[in-house]
Design a protein around this motif. Structure first.
Motif, PDB file in Angstrom:
ATOM      1  N   UNK A  10     -77.573   3.682 -13.228  1.00 52.95           N
ATOM      2  CA  UNK A  10     -78.177   4.585 -14.210  1.00 52.95           C
ATOM      3  C   UNK A  10     -78.719   3.763 -15.371  1.00 52.95           C
ATOM      4  N   UNK A  11     -79.661   4.353 -16.086  1.00 49.96           N
ATOM      5  CA  UNK A  11     -80.333   3.657 -17.172  1.00 49.96           C
ATOM      6  C   UNK A  11     -79.421   3.499 -18.381  1.00 49.96           C
ATOM      7  N   UNK A  12     -79.682   2.449 -19.147  1.00 51.28           N
ATOM      8  CA  UNK A  12     -78.918   2.204 -20.365  1.00 51.28           C
ATOM      9  C   UNK A  12     -79.565   2.842 -21.581  1.00 51.28           C
ATOM     10  N   UNK A  19     -71.635   0.190 -25.144  1.00 46.92           N
ATOM     11  CA  UNK A  19     -71.819   0.221 -23.691  1.00 46.92           C
ATOM     12  C   UNK A  19     -72.946  -0.713 -23.269  1.00 46.92           C
ATOM     13  N   UNK A  20     -73.974  -0.833 -24.079  1.00 49.74           N
ATOM     14  CA  UNK A  20     -75.052  -1.776 -23.787  1.00 49.74           C
ATOM     15  C   UNK A  20     -74.529  -3.204 -23.826  1.00 49.74           C
ATOM     16  N   UNK A  28     -75.647  -7.273 -16.310  1.00 50.79           N
ATOM     17  CA  UNK A  28     -76.546  -6.227 -15.807  1.00 50.79           C
ATOM     18  C   UNK A  28     -77.597  -5.936 -16.866  1.00 50.79           C
ATOM     19  N   UNK A  29     -78.801  -6.415 -16.651  1.00 50.05           N
ATOM     20  CA  UNK A  29     -79.877  -6.235 -17.617  1.00 50.05           C
ATOM     21  C   UNK A  29     -80.859  -5.162 -17.189  1.00 50.05           C
ATOM     22  N   UNK A  30     -81.005  -4.922 -15.887  1.00 51.06           N
ATOM     23  CA  UNK A  30     -81.973  -3.958 -15.380  1.00 51.06           C
ATOM     24  C   UNK A  30     -81.307  -3.077 -14.336  1.00 51.06           C
ATOM     25  N   UNK A  54     -72.493   2.496 -13.531  1.00 51.12           N
ATOM     26  CA  UNK A  54     -72.439   1.483 -12.479  1.00 51.12           C
ATOM     27  C   UNK A  54     -71.714   2.026 -11.256  1.00 51.12           C
ATOM     28  N   UNK A  55     -71.907   1.333 -10.134  1.00 49.39           N
ATOM     29  CA  UNK A  55     -71.103   1.600  -8.944  1.00 49.39           C
ATOM     30  C   UNK A  55     -70.490   0.287  -8.516  1.00 49.39           C
TER      31      UNK A  55
END
Length: 58
Positions: A10-12, A19-20, A28-30, A54-55
Motif C-alpha cells: 500500500x502507498x505511504x 510510519x514513513x 521500502x521506498x516504493x 506491507x505483507x
C-alpha cells in the motif's frame, strides 16, 4: 535466524511521519518493492507497526 521477505503493498501517502520513517528503515521506498531481513525482534516490531502497508513472505 530465519529470513523473511517484506513487500510494500500500500502507498505511504497520507501516512504519519513515523510510519514513513519505519518504511525507510526497512528499505521500502516504493510500492511493490521486496526486501529481505533477518527475523529479529526489532525488525518484527517495525513490521508490526506498519502491517497495514506491507505483507510478509516467510
Amino acid at each position: 535466524m530465519a529470513t523473511i521477505k517484506v513487500k510494500q503493498i500500500r502507498s505511504r501517502i497520507k501516512c504519519p511521519k513515523n510510519q514513513k520513517l519505519i518504511l525507510d528503515a526497512l528499505g521500502l521506498k516504493k510500492m511493490n518493492r521486496v526486501v529481505e531481513h533477518e527475523a529479529t525482534p526489532s525488525i518484527l516490531g517495525m513490521i508490526e507497526k506498519v502491517k497495514h502497508l506491507v505483507s510478509v513472505i516467510e
